[in-house]
Scaffold this active site. Structure first.
Site, PDB file in Angstrom:
ATOM      1  CG  ASP A   1      -2.179   1.085   1.138  1.00 38.46           C
ATOM      2  OD1 ASP A   1      -3.226   0.504   0.689  1.00 38.46           O
ATOM      3  OD2 ASP A   1      -1.737   2.216   1.088  1.00 38.46           O
ATOM      4  CB  ILE A   2       0.864   4.035  -2.364  1.00 40.21           C
ATOM      5  CG1 ILE A   2       2.119   5.296  -2.649  1.00 40.21           C
ATOM      6  CG2 ILE A   2      -0.358   4.942  -1.911  1.00 40.21           C
ATOM      7  CD1 ILE A   2       1.694   5.827  -3.954  1.00 40.21           C
TER       8      ILE A   2
ATOM      9  CG  ASN B   1     -12.216  -0.365   4.079  1.00 37.15           C
ATOM     10  OD1 ASN B   1     -12.347  -0.971   4.983  1.00 37.15           O
ATOM     11  ND2 ASN B   1     -10.961   0.380   3.870  1.00 37.15           N
TER      12      ASN B   1
ATOM     13  N   GLY C   1     -15.538   3.034   3.852  1.00 35.55           N
ATOM     14  CA  GLY C   1     -13.978   3.630   3.603  1.00 35.55           C
ATOM     15  C   GLY C   1     -13.553   3.300   2.490  1.00 35.55           C
ATOM     16  CD  GLN C   2     -14.843  -0.083  -2.721  1.00 34.85           C
ATOM     17  OE1 GLN C   2     -15.843  -0.574  -2.114  1.00 34.85           O
ATOM     18  NE2 GLN C   2     -14.346  -0.649  -3.633  1.00 34.85           N
TER      19      GLN C   2
ATOM     20  CG  HIS D   1      -8.727  -2.604  -2.194  1.00 34.94           C
ATOM     21  ND1 HIS D   1      -9.735  -1.914  -3.096  1.00 34.94           N
ATOM     22  CD2 HIS D   1      -8.612  -2.125  -0.987  1.00 34.94           C
ATOM     23  CE1 HIS D   1     -10.084  -0.840  -2.398  1.00 34.94           C
ATOM     24  NE2 HIS D   1      -9.475  -0.890  -1.519  1.00 34.94           N
TER      25      HIS D   1
ATOM     26  CG  HIS E   1      -6.915  -2.703   3.155  1.00 33.90           C
ATOM     27  ND1 HIS E   1      -6.000  -1.389   3.141  1.00 33.90           N
ATOM     28  CD2 HIS E   1      -8.042  -2.107   2.766  1.00 33.90           C
ATOM     29  CE1 HIS E   1      -6.765  -0.637   2.344  1.00 33.90           C
ATOM     30  NE2 HIS E   1      -8.080  -0.931   2.156  1.00 33.90           N
TER      31      HIS E   1
END
Ligand code: AMP
Ligand code: ZN
Length: 115
Positions: A31-32, A88, A94-95, A101, A103
């Site tokens: 994750d960035i 999410n 919270g998407q 995806h 997490h």
């Protein structure tokens, strides 16, 4: 592939990412904006917008996500301590990226309930 989808482009290798796992159906990358010492995103190669768009045809794919999450955690030595695997869904969930995806978070104690 959806041409304006960020994660479709990452899966296709058109946008760089730090990939830690890849096979014919899934890609996992860092994750960035990590929220834990280990924070990866596991995505299906095929474009699925949200968890609500899954069908019974995807059951094997989702089972595979859990297998891959465990393998990554094991290989990076945080499976025994524990980890969190979360999706999410839609805005209140919270998407913000509209390609399904998961997490994978590890390397610290997680809190409950989540924010
Ligand atoms: P979500 O809020 O569940 O939709 O999560 C989207 C996640 O994608 C966030 O944790 C972002 O930090 C992450 N993200 C966004 N752009 C990138 C990117 N180019 N490479 C890696 N992770 C990204
Ligand atoms: Zn996509």
């Amino acid at each position: 592939m959806i041409t304006d989808c960020l994660f479709c482009k990452i899966a296709a290798g058109e946008i760089p990412a730090k990939v830690v796992y890849s096979d014919e159906t899934l890609v996992a990358f860092e994750d960035i904006n990590p929220q834990a010492p280990h924070h990866f995103l596991i995505i299906p190669r095929k474009h699925i917008c949200t968890a609500l768009d899954l069908t019974t045809a995807d059951n094997e794919l989702i089972g595979h996500v859990y297998q891959v999450a465990g393998k990554i955690a094991h290989d990076l030595d945080f499976s025994e301590d524990g980890f969190r695997l979360v999706t999410n869904c839609n805005s209140a969930g919270g998407q913000v990226v509209w390609h399904l995806h998961f997490h994978l978070l590890g390397g610290r104690d997680m809190e409950w309930p989540p924010g």
